[in-house]
Design a protein around this motif. Structure first.
Motif, PDB file in Angstrom:
ATOM      1  N   PRO A   1       0.790  -1.242   0.000  1.00  0.00           N
ATOM      2  CA  PRO A   1       0.000   0.000   0.000  1.00  0.00           C
ATOM      3  C   PRO A   1       0.812   1.278   0.000  1.00  0.00           C
ATOM      4  N   ASP A   2       2.005   1.280   0.601  1.00  0.00           N
ATOM      5  CA  ASP A   2       2.754   2.537   0.707  1.00  0.00           C
ATOM      6  C   ASP A   2       4.239   2.245   0.880  1.00  0.00           C
ATOM      7  N   ALA A   3       5.020   3.321   0.994  1.00  0.00           N
ATOM      8  CA  ALA A   3       6.475   3.187   1.099  1.00  0.00           C
ATOM      9  C   ALA A   3       6.877   2.472   2.388  1.00  0.00           C
ATOM     10  N   ALA A   4       6.139   2.699   3.471  1.00  0.00           N
ATOM     11  CA  ALA A   4       6.464   2.035   4.736  1.00  0.00           C
ATOM     12  C   ALA A   4       6.285   0.518   4.601  1.00  0.00           C
ATOM     13  N   ALA A   5       5.211   0.104   3.946  1.00  0.00           N
ATOM     14  CA  ALA A   5       4.986  -1.325   3.727  1.00  0.00           C
ATOM     15  C   ALA A   5       6.072  -1.908   2.827  1.00  0.00           C
ATOM     16  N   ALA A   6       6.511  -1.126   1.844  1.00  0.00           N
ATOM     17  CA  ALA A   6       7.589  -1.584   0.963  1.00  0.00           C
ATOM     18  C   ALA A   6       8.885  -1.779   1.741  1.00  0.00           C
ATOM     19  N   ALA A   7       9.166  -0.877   2.679  1.00  0.00           N
ATOM     20  CA  ALA A   7      10.372  -1.011   3.497  1.00  0.00           C
ATOM     21  C   ALA A   7      10.299  -2.264   4.367  1.00  0.00           C
ATOM     22  N   ARG A   8       9.117  -2.524   4.928  1.00  0.00           N
ATOM     23  CA  ARG A   8       8.955  -3.728   5.745  1.00  0.00           C
ATOM     24  C   ARG A   8       9.102  -4.982   4.892  1.00  0.00           C
ATOM     25  N   TYR A   9       8.583  -4.932   3.672  1.00  0.00           N
ATOM     26  CA  TYR A   9       8.672  -6.112   2.799  1.00  0.00           C
ATOM     27  C   TYR A   9      10.121  -6.363   2.393  1.00  0.00           C
ATOM     28  N   LYS A  10      10.866  -5.315   2.171  1.00  0.00           N
ATOM     29  CA  LYS A  10      12.272  -5.510   1.816  1.00  0.00           C
ATOM     30  C   LYS A  10      13.041  -6.121   2.988  1.00  0.00           C
ATOM     31  N   ASN A  11      12.698  -5.702   4.206  1.00  0.00           N
ATOM     32  CA  ASN A  11      13.316  -6.324   5.389  1.00  0.00           C
ATOM     33  C   ASN A  11      12.963  -7.808   5.462  1.00  0.00           C
ATOM     34  N   TYR A  12      11.718  -8.111   5.089  1.00  0.00           N
ATOM     35  CA  TYR A  12      11.295  -9.510   5.071  1.00  0.00           C
ATOM     36  C   TYR A  12      12.111 -10.305   4.044  1.00  0.00           C
TER      37      TYR A  12
END
Length: 437
Positions: free
Chosen positions: A258-269
Motif C-alpha cells: 500500500p505505501d512506502a512504509a509497507a515496501a520497506a517492511r517487505y524488503k526487510n522480510y
C-alpha cells in the motif's frame, strides 16, 4: 488589431513567396523530425499502469551468488520455483502473484475445426485485480481455486469470439491441451505497453495480447513447461521435480504493497528470508535482495530502447538547426523592410505595435510550418518501422494530443525564433530611414 496585423503579415508573406517557402519548409521538417521520434519515445516510455505503479513491486532474490564466474552484484531478473513458492506461501503483501508464459493448444468443440495455438500465462487469481485486467464477462477465478488446483480459466475476447461467437461464455468449458477448463471470465483486449509484468520474456513489448490464463498450481501439476526464458546456473537434476527444485530462474513474481512504509517492511522480510536461506546452507553469500516498483523496474531493465532516446536528441538538435536558419531568414526579411518600419514609426506606431505585427507574421509562418510538419509526421510514423523494431514502431501513432503538440511546438518555436529579428526591426531609427529614403 490582431486581424489587422494578420492581414499585414499575410500580405508581407505573399510579397516574397520564395523566402516564405524556405521558412515554412525549415519549420515543417524540423518539427516533423522531432515529433516523429517523440511519438516513438512517448509510446515506449509511458507508465503502463499509472494508477498503481507506486503500489506494485517486483522482488528479486540473489540465488546465484558469484558461482561460475558471475561478476554482477545484481540479483537475477527472475525467480526460481523454490523462492517463489515460499514467498507465495508467506503472503506478506496485500496481494501477490507469480506467473510464467504458456504456449497452449485450444481444441474447439466443433470436430471440423482445427486446434489453434494461443499465448497465455499460468498465474494466481490476484493477477487480475493487481494489474487491473478489464473484464467483459465474469471475473477472476476465486482464490480458493488456486489452493484446489482447480481446472478453471480466464480467456480473452478474441478466443471467446472464435469459440462462442462473442456470447457470455462464463460457466462453459474450454478444451486446452486435452483438458477441460471451466471459464471463469472473459477479458477485454488488454495489452499494456510496456508489458511491465513480463519484461523478462518480452523485453517489455509484445504485439499480441495474452488470450488465456490458468491457475499456476494447475499448470505445475500438469507439468506445462514455460514458453519463456529459462536460465540455469549449475547442474539440474533430471525430470520435472529436478527442474522445480533447481536454481533455474523462470518465474515473474509481483507483490502489491500500500505505501512506502509497507515496501520497506517487505524488503526487510526479503532480507530476512535470504539470511534464513544462507543459514540453512543453500546460499554461501550474504543476503542480496532488491525491491522495485513498476517505473523503477522498467528503468532498471532499460526497457526504453537507447536508439529511441538517441534519435529524439538528434531530432531535437535538427529542430534547433532549423530554427537557427529560420532566425536568419526572418532577420533578412524584417530588416529588408526597414524603410516601411521607419515610416510607420514616424506616423506614430510604437515599438510594441511593431513587435505585435512581426510576431503575428511569425506565428502565421509557424502555423503553416506546423501543418506541413503534421503531414510529414504522419508519413514518418508510417515509415518508422524501417528504423525501429516492428513491435516498437507499431506503438507510435498520430492522435489528437500529438496533432495539438505538433502545432503548438511549431507556432511557439517560430515565435521564439522571431524575437531577435523583431527586436532588431523595432530598433530601426525613423529619422535615419526618412533621411536616407
Amino acid at each position: 488589431m490582431l486581424a489587422y496585423y494578420l492581414r499585414l503579415g499575410l500580405r508581407s508573406l505573399r510579397r516574397n513567396p520564395m523566402l516564405t517557402s524556405l521558412m515554412v519548409l525549415a519549420i515543417g521538417f524540423g518539427v516533423a523530425a522531432s515529433m516523429t521520434t517523440y511519438a516513438v519515445f512517448r509510446a515506449v516510455s509511458g507508465n503502463p499502469i499509472p494508477d498503481k505503479s507506486a503500489q506494485l513491486y517486483k522482488p528479486l532474490i540473489d540465488n546465484w551468488g558469484h558461482a561460475n564466474g558471475r561478476t554482477s552484484d545484481d540479483p537475477p531478473n527472475a525467480m526460481d520455483y523454490t523462492d517463489a513458492a515460499a514467498l507465495m506461501k508467506d503472503g506478506k503483501g496485500v496481494m501477490q502473484t507469480v506467473s510464467y508464459p504458456l504456449g497452449l493448444s485450444v481444441i474447439p468443440a466443433d470436430p471440423k475445426a482445427k486446434p489453434f495455438r494461443v499465448y497465455g500465462y499460468a498465474t494466481y487469481a490476484d493477477f487480475f485485480p493487481m494489474f487491473g485486467v478489464p473484464f467483459k464477462y465474469g471475473g477472476a477465478w476465486p482464490a480458493d481455486d488456486d489452493a484446489r488446483h482447480a481446472p478453471v480459466a480466464v480467456i480473452g475476447e478474441k478466443i471467446n469470439q472464435r469459440l462462442f461467437g462473442g456470447a457470455n461464455s462464463v460457466g462453459r468449458s474450454i478444451d486446452i491441451e486435452g483438458n477441460r477448463y471451466r471459464i471463469a471470465g472473459v477479458t477485454r483486449a488488454w495489452n499494456p505497453q510496456p508489458r511491465f509484468y513480463d519484461v523478462n520474456n518480452t523485453g517489455g513489448f509484445a504485439a499480441d495480447p495474452p488470450e488465456v490464463w490458468i491457475p499456476f498450481t494447475r499448470a505445475v501439476d500438469l507439468q506445462i513447461p514455460t514458453w519463456g526464458n529459462n536460465n540455469c546456473n549449475g547442474r539440474v537434476a533430471p525430470g520435472w521435480d529436478g527442474w522445480l527444485h533447481s536454481e533455474c530462474i523462470w518465474l515473474s513474481y509481483w507483490v502489491e504493497l500500500p505505501d512506502a512504509a509497507a515496501a520497506a517492511r517487505y524488503k526487510n522480510y526479503l532480507h530476512a528470508y535470504a539470511a534464513q536461506q544462507q543459514q540453512a546452507g543453500r546460499f554461501d553469500w550474504a543476503p542480496n535482495v532488491r525491491l522495485y516498483n513498476v517505473t523503477q523496474w522498467l528503468a532498471d531493465q532499460h526497457v526504453v530502447p537507447q536508439e529511441s532516446q538517441v534519435s529524439l536528441l538528434v531530432a531535437m538538435g535538427f529542430l534547433v538547426v532549423c530554427l537557427v536558419n529560420t532566425i536568419g531568414l526572418l532577420l533578412a526579411k524584417f530588416m529588408r523592410r526597414a524603410p516601411e518600419i521607419g515610416v510607420r514609426r514616424a506616423l506614430g506606431a510604437s515599438r510594441g505595435e511593431v513587435y505585435r505585427q512581426f510576431l503575428a507574421e511569425a506565428a502565421m509562418v509557424g502555423v503553416a510550418g506546423g501543418v506541413l510538419g503534421l503531414l510529414l509526421t504522419a508519413g514518418g510514423v508510417l515509415g518508422i518501422g524501417m528504423v525501429f523494431d516492428p513491435d516498437i514502431a507499431r506503438l507510435a501513432r498520430v492522435d489528437v494530443s500529438l496533432i495539438a503538440l505538433t502545432l503548438l511546438v511549431a507556432v511557439v518555436a517560430t515565435v521564439l525564433a522571431a524575437f531577435y529579428p523583431t527586436w532588431r526591426a523595432a530598433r530601426v531609427q525613423p529619422a535615419w530611414q526618412l533621411k536616407s529614403n
